[in-house]
Design a protein around this motif. Structure first.
Motif, PDB file in Angstrom:
ATOM      1  N   SER A  59       4.298   0.531   2.098  1.00 60.09           N
ATOM      2  CA  SER A  59       4.090  -0.182   3.358  1.00 60.09           C
ATOM      3  C   SER A  59       3.685  -1.702   2.556  1.00 60.09           C
ATOM      4  CB  SER A  59       3.032   0.004   4.310  1.00 60.09           C
ATOM      5  OG  SER A  59       3.303   1.175   4.867  1.00 60.09           O
ATOM      6  N   TYR A 111       8.744  -1.035   5.430  1.00 60.52           N
ATOM      7  CA  TYR A 111       8.384   0.168   4.683  1.00 60.52           C
ATOM      8  C   TYR A 111       9.344   0.738   3.731  1.00 60.52           C
ATOM      9  CZ  TYR A 111       5.386  -0.102   8.982  1.00 60.52           C
ATOM     10  OH  TYR A 111       4.751  -0.547  10.067  1.00 60.52           O
ATOM     11  N   ARG A 147       5.268   7.093   1.309  1.00 61.66           N
ATOM     12  CA  ARG A 147       5.480   6.140   2.023  1.00 61.66           C
ATOM     13  C   ARG A 147       4.881   4.820   1.770  1.00 61.66           C
ATOM     14  NH1 ARG A 147       7.635   5.186   7.524  1.00 61.66           N
ATOM     15  NH2 ARG A 147       6.398   3.547   8.572  1.00 61.66           N
ATOM     16  N   SER A 179       0.823  -1.081  -0.045  1.00 61.15           N
ATOM     17  CA  SER A 179       0.097   0.004  -0.036  1.00 61.15           C
ATOM     18  C   SER A 179       0.894   1.371  -0.004  1.00 61.15           C
ATOM     19  CB  SER A 179      -0.964  -0.038   1.145  1.00 61.15           C
ATOM     20  OG  SER A 179      -0.304  -0.154   2.426  1.00 61.15           O
ATOM     21  N   GLY A 180       0.300   2.387  -0.339  1.00 56.91           N
ATOM     22  CA  GLY A 180       1.023   3.708  -0.095  1.00 56.91           C
ATOM     23  C   GLY A 180       1.366   4.255  -1.397  1.00 56.91           C
TER      24      GLY A 180
END
Length: 119
Positions: free
Chosen positions: A21, A79, A19, A7-8
């Motif tokens: 993830s 991350y 950012r 995600s992100g």
């Protein structure tokens, strides 16, 4: 079996930040490596950043000083903090996990998330 959920990703202007993830689930061994790769259209997939469970990291030269990889071992999450983004960073970013058990080597890929850096 391991599943990686990313995600992100998204659209950001040059100089901006993003950012990413990646949450891993399944049969994850304590010793493993989680990575971020990226692939731009017409280009080979390249390793962007790598983080071992032991704490070591490494980066592609093109992102050193701008990107930071980190991981939360308790959450099996990695991350990628991306700062000072450039149009050249535009690519599909993939999460990757590799691990070994006895003589076996196992690796898994996320579905990829698009990062676009453009005005």
């Amino acid at each position: 079996q391991v599943q990686l959920v990313e995600s992100g990703g998204g659209l950001v202007q040059p100089g901006g930040s993003l950012r990413l993830s990646c949450a891993a689930s399944g049969s994850i061994f304590s010793t493993n490596t989680m990575d971020w790769y990226r692939q731009a259209p017409g280009e080979q997939r390249e390793l962007v950043a790598r983080a071992s469970s032991g704490g070591s990291t490494n980066y592609a030269g093109s992102v050193k000083g701008r990107f930071t990889i980190s991981r939360d071992n308790a959450k099996n999450t990695v991350y990628l903090q991306m700062n000072s983004l450039k149009p050249e960073d535009t690519a599909v970013y993939y999460c990757h996990l590799s691990q070994r058990r006895f003589a076996g080597f196992y690796e898994y890929w996320g579905q990829g998330t698009q990062v676009t850096v453009s005005s």
